[in-house]
Design a protein around this motif. Structure first.
Motif, PDB file in Angstrom:
ATOM      1  N   ASP A  91       1.067  -1.223  -0.008  1.00 22.77           N
ATOM      2  CA  ASP A  91       0.035   0.117   0.214  1.00 22.77           C
ATOM      3  C   ASP A  91       0.905   1.252   0.030  1.00 22.77           C
ATOM      4  O   ASP A  91       0.373   2.334  -0.503  1.00 22.77           O
ATOM      5  CB  ASP A  91      -0.828   0.079   1.117  1.00 22.77           C
ATOM      6  CG  ASP A  91      -2.070  -0.920   1.113  1.00 22.77           C
ATOM      7  OD1 ASP A  91      -2.529  -1.481   0.205  1.00 22.77           O
ATOM      8  OD2 ASP A  91      -1.983  -1.897   2.169  1.00 22.77           O
ATOM      9  N   ASP A 109      -0.988   3.619  -2.551  1.00 22.62           N
ATOM     10  CA  ASP A 109      -2.278   3.040  -3.149  1.00 22.62           C
ATOM     11  C   ASP A 109      -3.475   3.196  -2.197  1.00 22.62           C
ATOM     12  O   ASP A 109      -3.369   2.272  -1.460  1.00 22.62           O
ATOM     13  CB  ASP A 109      -1.882   1.620  -3.445  1.00 22.62           C
ATOM     14  CG  ASP A 109      -3.389   0.979  -4.305  1.00 22.62           C
ATOM     15  OD1 ASP A 109      -4.170   1.918  -4.334  1.00 22.62           O
ATOM     16  OD2 ASP A 109      -3.522  -0.446  -4.190  1.00 22.62           O
ATOM     17  N   THR A 110      -3.946   4.436  -2.159  1.00 23.48           N
ATOM     18  CA  THR A 110      -5.011   4.868  -1.490  1.00 23.48           C
ATOM     19  C   THR A 110      -6.446   4.186  -1.602  1.00 23.48           C
ATOM     20  O   THR A 110      -7.089   3.945  -0.956  1.00 23.48           O
ATOM     21  CB  THR A 110      -5.126   6.355  -1.386  1.00 23.48           C
ATOM     22  OG1 THR A 110      -5.348   6.793  -2.695  1.00 23.48           O
ATOM     23  CG2 THR A 110      -4.168   6.890  -0.798  1.00 23.48           C
ATOM     24  N   ASP A 111      -6.472   3.718  -2.903  1.00 24.42           N
ATOM     25  CA  ASP A 111      -7.886   3.168  -3.423  1.00 24.42           C
ATOM     26  C   ASP A 111      -7.925   1.649  -3.412  1.00 24.42           C
ATOM     27  O   ASP A 111      -8.690   1.130  -3.824  1.00 24.42           O
ATOM     28  CB  ASP A 111      -8.460   3.703  -4.431  1.00 24.42           C
ATOM     29  CG  ASP A 111      -7.605   3.529  -5.727  1.00 24.42           C
ATOM     30  OD1 ASP A 111      -6.423   2.899  -5.756  1.00 24.42           O
ATOM     31  OD2 ASP A 111      -7.789   4.094  -6.966  1.00 24.42           O
ATOM     32  N   ASP A 112      -6.649   1.089  -3.046  1.00 25.89           N
ATOM     33  CA  ASP A 112      -6.481  -0.174  -2.888  1.00 25.89           C
ATOM     34  C   ASP A 112      -6.941  -1.100  -4.126  1.00 25.89           C
ATOM     35  O   ASP A 112      -7.483  -2.081  -3.947  1.00 25.89           O
ATOM     36  CB  ASP A 112      -7.429  -0.917  -1.709  1.00 25.89           C
ATOM     37  CG  ASP A 112      -6.826  -2.185  -1.211  1.00 25.89           C
ATOM     38  OD1 ASP A 112      -5.744  -2.493  -1.138  1.00 25.89           O
ATOM     39  OD2 ASP A 112      -7.990  -3.038  -0.669  1.00 25.89           O
ATOM     40  N   ASP A 113      -6.410  -0.481  -5.204  1.00 27.32           N
ATOM     41  CA  ASP A 113      -6.752  -1.277  -6.600  1.00 27.32           C
ATOM     42  C   ASP A 113      -5.679  -2.038  -7.098  1.00 27.32           C
ATOM     43  O   ASP A 113      -5.805  -2.532  -8.124  1.00 27.32           O
ATOM     44  CB  ASP A 113      -7.222  -0.363  -7.490  1.00 27.32           C
ATOM     45  CG  ASP A 113      -6.269   0.914  -8.051  1.00 27.32           C
ATOM     46  OD1 ASP A 113      -5.020   0.666  -7.391  1.00 27.32           O
ATOM     47  OD2 ASP A 113      -6.400   1.560  -8.929  1.00 27.32           O
ATOM     48  N   ASP A 115      -2.800  -0.612  -7.934  1.00 31.33           N
ATOM     49  CA  ASP A 115      -1.818   0.240  -8.532  1.00 31.33           C
ATOM     50  C   ASP A 115      -1.557   1.444  -7.865  1.00 31.33           C
ATOM     51  O   ASP A 115      -2.603   1.797  -7.237  1.00 31.33           O
ATOM     52  CB  ASP A 115      -2.708   0.666  -9.673  1.00 31.33           C
ATOM     53  CG  ASP A 115      -2.608  -0.444 -10.838  1.00 31.33           C
ATOM     54  OD1 ASP A 115      -1.877  -1.281 -11.001  1.00 31.33           O
ATOM     55  OD2 ASP A 115      -3.620  -0.300 -11.568  1.00 31.33           O
ATOM     56  N   PHE A 116      -0.403   1.961  -7.648  1.00 38.62           N
ATOM     57  CA  PHE A 116      -0.016   3.073  -7.019  1.00 38.62           C
ATOM     58  C   PHE A 116      -0.772   4.368  -7.609  1.00 38.62           C
ATOM     59  O   PHE A 116      -0.951   4.242  -8.790  1.00 38.62           O
ATOM     60  CB  PHE A 116       1.528   3.274  -6.838  1.00 38.62           C
ATOM     61  CG  PHE A 116       2.180   2.216  -5.943  1.00 38.62           C
ATOM     62  CD1 PHE A 116       1.909   2.172  -4.622  1.00 38.62           C
ATOM     63  CD2 PHE A 116       2.736   1.229  -6.411  1.00 38.62           C
ATOM     64  CE1 PHE A 116       2.381   1.239  -3.618  1.00 38.62           C
ATOM     65  CE2 PHE A 116       3.563   0.099  -5.696  1.00 38.62           C
ATOM     66  CZ  PHE A 116       3.203   0.068  -4.515  1.00 38.62           C
ATOM     67  N   ASP A 117      -1.264   5.110  -7.012  1.00 40.02           N
ATOM     68  CA  ASP A 117      -1.871   6.452  -7.180  1.00 40.02           C
ATOM     69  C   ASP A 117      -1.380   7.107  -8.456  1.00 40.02           C
ATOM     70  O   ASP A 117      -2.017   7.657  -9.262  1.00 40.02           O
ATOM     71  CB  ASP A 117      -2.260   7.201  -5.968  1.00 40.02           C
ATOM     72  CG  ASP A 117      -3.219   6.588  -5.198  1.00 40.02           C
ATOM     73  OD1 ASP A 117      -3.889   5.380  -5.345  1.00 40.02           O
ATOM     74  OD2 ASP A 117      -3.269   7.066  -3.974  1.00 40.02           O
ATOM     75  N   ASP A 119       0.108   5.869 -10.758  1.00 41.14           N
ATOM     76  CA  ASP A 119      -0.183   4.855 -11.914  1.00 41.14           C
ATOM     77  C   ASP A 119      -1.495   5.271 -12.373  1.00 41.14           C
ATOM     78  O   ASP A 119      -2.044   4.848 -13.599  1.00 41.14           O
ATOM     79  CB  ASP A 119      -0.010   3.685 -11.810  1.00 41.14           C
ATOM     80  CG  ASP A 119       1.548   3.238 -11.575  1.00 41.14           C
ATOM     81  OD1 ASP A 119       2.273   3.864 -11.858  1.00 41.14           O
ATOM     82  OD2 ASP A 119       1.422   2.173 -10.916  1.00 41.14           O
ATOM     83  N   ASP A 120      -2.480   5.949 -11.648  1.00 41.12           N
ATOM     84  CA  ASP A 120      -3.717   5.923 -11.950  1.00 41.12           C
ATOM     85  C   ASP A 120      -4.187   7.281 -12.783  1.00 41.12           C
ATOM     86  O   ASP A 120      -5.234   7.630 -13.262  1.00 41.12           O
ATOM     87  CB  ASP A 120      -4.639   6.036 -10.660  1.00 41.12           C
ATOM     88  CG  ASP A 120      -4.731   4.698  -9.858  1.00 41.12           C
ATOM     89  OD1 ASP A 120      -4.307   3.646 -10.450  1.00 41.12           O
ATOM     90  OD2 ASP A 120      -5.095   4.656  -8.772  1.00 41.12           O
TER      91      ASP A 120
END
Length: 121
Positions: A91, A109-113, A115-117, A119-120
């Motif tokens: 995370d 990775d705050t949205d736990d998908d 992928d690190f944020d 990368d979003d």
């Protein structure tokens, strides 16, 4: 492989097991346990007498949630990986580029998908 059991607090219970896997006289792996499951695993992968990788179970659930790496062998962790929600995925990853013990950069990775944020976007 040589194994040594160690009583860390002199209560008669062995809380730690240490291994010399290559018989060079230096410990290569130490398993630390204070509550019936492994709390930390310390590895010296390059046999220099310093910990290179430490895996921690900080919340006592029996799963590793923090791993620190000393990739340059100076005795200071330069990369730390955190699993803050216990799902087995990183995370937060922090990196100390200059070896002062303070993170210089990190990804989350705050949205736990998975992928690190960064990368979003």
């Amino acid at each position: 492989m040589n194994k040594r059991n160690i009583d860390l607090n002199n209560d008669g219970i062995k809380e730690s097991s240490a291994y010399d896997t290559n018989h060079d006289g230096q410990l290569d792996a130490v398993f630390i346990d204070s509550d019936g499951d492994t709390d930390a695993i310390v590895l010296d992968t390059n046999h220099d007498g310093l910990a290179d990788t430490i895996a921690y179970d900080t919340d006592g659930d029996g799963k590793v949630d923090t791993i620190s790496y000393d990739t340059d062998g100076d005795g200071v962790a330069d990369t730390v990986v955190y699993d803050t929600d216990g799902d087995g995925e990183a995370d937060v990853v922090s990196v100390d580029y200059n070896g002062d013990g303070i993170a210089d950069d990190y990804v989350v990775d705050t949205d736990d998908d998975g992928d690190f944020d960064s990368d979003d976007y």
